[in-house]
Write a protein that holds these residues in place. Structure first.
Motif, PDB file in Angstrom:
ATOM      1  N   ALA A  33      33.825  27.517  28.026  1.00  0.00           N
ATOM      2  CA  ALA A  33      33.459  28.053  26.710  1.00  0.00           C
ATOM      3  C   ALA A  33      34.624  28.856  26.129  1.00  0.00           C
ATOM      4  CB  ALA A  33      32.206  28.919  26.817  1.00  0.00           C
ATOM      5  N   TYR A  34      35.238  29.676  26.968  1.00  0.00           N
ATOM      6  CA  TYR A  34      36.384  30.456  26.504  1.00  0.00           C
ATOM      7  C   TYR A  34      37.534  29.539  26.079  1.00  0.00           C
ATOM      8  CZ  TYR A  34      40.724  32.994  26.543  1.00  0.00           C
ATOM      9  OH  TYR A  34      41.971  33.463  26.193  1.00  0.00           O
ATOM     10  N   TYR A  35      37.845  28.554  26.905  1.00  0.00           N
ATOM     11  CA  TYR A  35      38.972  27.686  26.562  1.00  0.00           C
ATOM     12  C   TYR A  35      38.698  26.839  25.320  1.00  0.00           C
ATOM     13  CZ  TYR A  35      41.975  29.275  30.203  1.00  0.00           C
ATOM     14  OH  TYR A  35      42.792  30.074  30.964  1.00  0.00           O
ATOM     15  N   ALA A  36      37.453  26.546  25.044  1.00  0.00           N
ATOM     16  CA  ALA A  36      37.125  25.871  23.787  1.00  0.00           C
ATOM     17  C   ALA A  36      37.509  26.771  22.613  1.00  0.00           C
ATOM     18  CB  ALA A  36      35.642  25.518  23.740  1.00  0.00           C
ATOM     19  N   MET A  37      37.187  28.045  22.738  1.00  0.00           N
ATOM     20  CA  MET A  37      37.535  29.005  21.683  1.00  0.00           C
ATOM     21  C   MET A  37      39.048  29.207  21.605  1.00  0.00           C
ATOM     22  SD  MET A  37      34.453  31.708  22.339  1.00  0.00           S
ATOM     23  CE  MET A  37      34.180  32.476  20.745  1.00  0.00           C
ATOM     24  N   PHE A  38      39.689  29.306  22.739  1.00  0.00           N
ATOM     25  CA  PHE A  38      41.135  29.501  22.803  1.00  0.00           C
ATOM     26  C   PHE A  38      41.859  28.376  22.063  1.00  0.00           C
ATOM     27  CE2 PHE A  38      45.245  28.973  24.949  1.00  0.00           C
ATOM     28  CZ  PHE A  38      45.731  30.275  25.028  1.00  0.00           C
ATOM     29  N   ASP A  39      41.505  27.138  22.370  1.00  0.00           N
ATOM     30  CA  ASP A  39      42.179  26.002  21.737  1.00  0.00           C
ATOM     31  C   ASP A  39      41.812  25.869  20.263  1.00  0.00           C
ATOM     32  OD1 ASP A  39      43.692  25.228  23.968  1.00  0.00           O
ATOM     33  OD2 ASP A  39      42.038  24.058  24.783  1.00  0.00           O
ATOM     34  N   ALA A  40      40.574  26.189  19.901  1.00  0.00           N
ATOM     35  CA  ALA A  40      40.188  26.150  18.486  1.00  0.00           C
ATOM     36  C   ALA A  40      40.947  27.222  17.699  1.00  0.00           C
ATOM     37  CB  ALA A  40      38.680  26.337  18.338  1.00  0.00           C
ATOM     38  N   ALA A  41      41.117  28.385  18.295  1.00  0.00           N
ATOM     39  CA  ALA A  41      41.878  29.451  17.640  1.00  0.00           C
ATOM     40  C   ALA A  41      43.339  29.041  17.453  1.00  0.00           C
ATOM     41  CB  ALA A  41      41.779  30.747  18.446  1.00  0.00           C
ATOM     42  N   ARG A  42      43.908  28.426  18.473  1.00  0.00           N
ATOM     43  CA  ARG A  42      45.284  27.918  18.341  1.00  0.00           C
ATOM     44  C   ARG A  42      45.371  26.890  17.218  1.00  0.00           C
ATOM     45  NH1 ARG A  42      47.251  25.576  23.804  1.00  0.00           N
ATOM     46  NH2 ARG A  42      49.093  25.127  22.573  1.00  0.00           N
ATOM     47  N   ALA A  43      44.397  26.004  17.137  1.00  0.00           N
ATOM     48  CA  ALA A  43      44.375  24.991  16.076  1.00  0.00           C
ATOM     49  C   ALA A  43      44.327  25.650  14.711  1.00  0.00           C
ATOM     50  CB  ALA A  43      43.178  24.060  16.259  1.00  0.00           C
ATOM     51  N   ALA A  44      43.490  26.668  14.559  1.00  0.00           N
ATOM     52  CA  ALA A  44      43.365  27.351  13.269  1.00  0.00           C
ATOM     53  C   ALA A  44      44.664  28.048  12.880  1.00  0.00           C
ATOM     54  CB  ALA A  44      42.218  28.359  13.316  1.00  0.00           C
ATOM     55  N   LEU A  45      45.320  28.681  13.825  1.00  0.00           N
ATOM     56  CA  LEU A  45      46.591  29.343  13.521  1.00  0.00           C
ATOM     57  C   LEU A  45      47.648  28.336  13.080  1.00  0.00           C
ATOM     58  CD1 LEU A  45      46.663  31.960  16.407  1.00  0.00           C
ATOM     59  CD2 LEU A  45      46.576  32.471  13.950  1.00  0.00           C
ATOM     60  N   ILE A  46      47.687  27.206  13.757  1.00  0.00           N
ATOM     61  CA  ILE A  46      48.648  26.165  13.377  1.00  0.00           C
ATOM     62  C   ILE A  46      48.289  25.586  12.011  1.00  0.00           C
ATOM     63  CG2 ILE A  46      49.438  23.825  13.929  1.00  0.00           C
ATOM     64  CD1 ILE A  46      49.236  24.672  16.921  1.00  0.00           C
ATOM     65  N   ALA A  47      47.017  25.310  11.794  1.00  0.00           N
ATOM     66  CA  ALA A  47      46.575  24.687  10.540  1.00  0.00           C
ATOM     67  C   ALA A  47      46.843  25.566   9.328  1.00  0.00           C
ATOM     68  CB  ALA A  47      45.090  24.342  10.620  1.00  0.00           C
ATOM     69  N   THR A  48      46.825  26.873   9.522  1.00  0.00           N
ATOM     70  CA  THR A  48      47.046  27.792   8.407  1.00  0.00           C
ATOM     71  C   THR A  48      48.491  28.242   8.303  1.00  0.00           C
ATOM     72  OG1 THR A  48      46.448  29.694   9.765  1.00  0.00           O
ATOM     73  CG2 THR A  48      44.686  28.665   8.464  1.00  0.00           C
ATOM     74  N   ASN A  49      49.339  27.720   9.170  1.00  0.00           N
ATOM     75  CA  ASN A  49      50.746  28.130   9.192  1.00  0.00           C
ATOM     76  C   ASN A  49      50.892  29.637   9.327  1.00  0.00           C
ATOM     77  OD1 ASN A  49      51.923  25.499   8.892  1.00  0.00           O
ATOM     78  ND2 ASN A  49      51.215  25.550   6.762  1.00  0.00           N
ATOM     79  N   ALA A  50      50.027  30.238  10.135  1.00  0.00           N
ATOM     80  CA  ALA A  50      50.103  31.678  10.363  1.00  0.00           C
ATOM     81  C   ALA A  50      51.469  32.015  10.957  1.00  0.00           C
ATOM     82  CB  ALA A  50      48.987  32.129  11.298  1.00  0.00           C
ATOM     83  N   PRO A  51      52.067  33.094  10.483  1.00  0.00           N
ATOM     84  CA  PRO A  51      53.408  33.448  10.955  1.00  0.00           C
ATOM     85  C   PRO A  51      53.380  34.072  12.352  1.00  0.00           C
ATOM     86  CG  PRO A  51      52.623  35.091   9.420  1.00  0.00           C
ATOM     87  CD  PRO A  51      51.577  34.010   9.470  1.00  0.00           C
ATOM     88  N   THR A  52      53.165  33.225  13.360  1.00  0.00           N
ATOM     89  CA  THR A  52      53.132  33.714  14.735  1.00  0.00           C
ATOM     90  C   THR A  52      54.255  33.077  15.525  1.00  0.00           C
ATOM     91  OG1 THR A  52      51.612  31.969  15.415  1.00  0.00           O
ATOM     92  CG2 THR A  52      50.633  34.061  14.746  1.00  0.00           C
ATOM     93  N   VAL A  53      54.784  33.849  16.444  1.00  0.00           N
ATOM     94  CA  VAL A  53      55.799  33.333  17.347  1.00  0.00           C
ATOM     95  C   VAL A  53      55.077  32.439  18.354  1.00  0.00           C
ATOM     96  CG1 VAL A  53      57.528  33.958  19.073  1.00  0.00           C
ATOM     97  CG2 VAL A  53      57.177  35.418  17.069  1.00  0.00           C
ATOM     98  N   PRO A  54      55.510  31.196  18.532  1.00  0.00           N
ATOM     99  CA  PRO A  54      54.796  30.267  19.416  1.00  0.00           C
ATOM    100  C   PRO A  54      54.530  30.811  20.815  1.00  0.00           C
ATOM    101  CG  PRO A  54      56.482  29.102  18.198  1.00  0.00           C
ATOM    102  CD  PRO A  54      56.663  30.571  17.898  1.00  0.00           C
ATOM    103  N   GLU A  55      55.466  31.570  21.367  1.00  0.00           N
ATOM    104  CA  GLU A  55      55.286  32.089  22.710  1.00  0.00           C
ATOM    105  C   GLU A  55      54.130  33.083  22.780  1.00  0.00           C
ATOM    106  OE1 GLU A  55      58.407  32.071  21.157  1.00  0.00           O
ATOM    107  OE2 GLU A  55      58.892  30.184  22.150  1.00  0.00           O
TER     108      GLU A  55
END
Length: 131
Positions: A33-55
């Motif tokens: 359940a946690y990893y589902a949220m983790f990967d969905a959150a990563r997808a959302a950050l990428i999809a919105t071009n959030a200014p985050t350092v990949p690391e």
């Protein structure tokens, strides 16, 4: 991985969480359940071009912080989802590392919240699902 691939991975983890919960494996269900949220959150950050350092977005605490800062605090994602993400992360730590028991009600809540979270990301960030 791109946003679409991450969202697909999140959905597979969610399916696994539901299956594990049905089998009575509450620790495994909380983990998935946690990893589902983790990967969905990563997808959302990428999809919105959030200014985050990949690391930073690849670490657990870094990803949770980036999600909160760029998507929750900006109002793109309701606060309740940020809180649920943090709570499910805490539950996963108990399930995976402490040896303490996670009860079935808490595991069911985690899986339910994960399902709502993944659906929210899909709905609000259709670019993450490739549509």
């Amino acid at each position: 991985m791109n946003a679409t691939e991450l969202l697909q991975k999140a959905e597979r983890a969610l399916t696994s969480a539901r299956i594990l919960l049905d089998l009575g494996d509450v620790d495994g269900a909380c983990n998935r359940a946690y990893y589902a949220m983790f990967d969905a959150a990563r997808a959302a950050l990428i999809a919105t071009n959030a200014p985050t350092v990949p690391e930073i977005a690849k670490t657990h605490s870094g990803l949770i912080t980036a999600f909160s800062l760029h998507l929750v605090k900006s109002g793109q994602v309701p606060v309740e989802f940020g809180k649920a993400f943090n709570r499910v992360a805490d539950i996963r730590l108990v399930a995976d590392y402490t040896g303490d028991e996670v009860d079935s009600e808490t595991a069911r809540w985690s899986v339910d919240q994960s399902g709502r979270f993944v659906a929210e990301i899909r709905r609000f960030f259709p670019q993450a699902s490739g549509t």
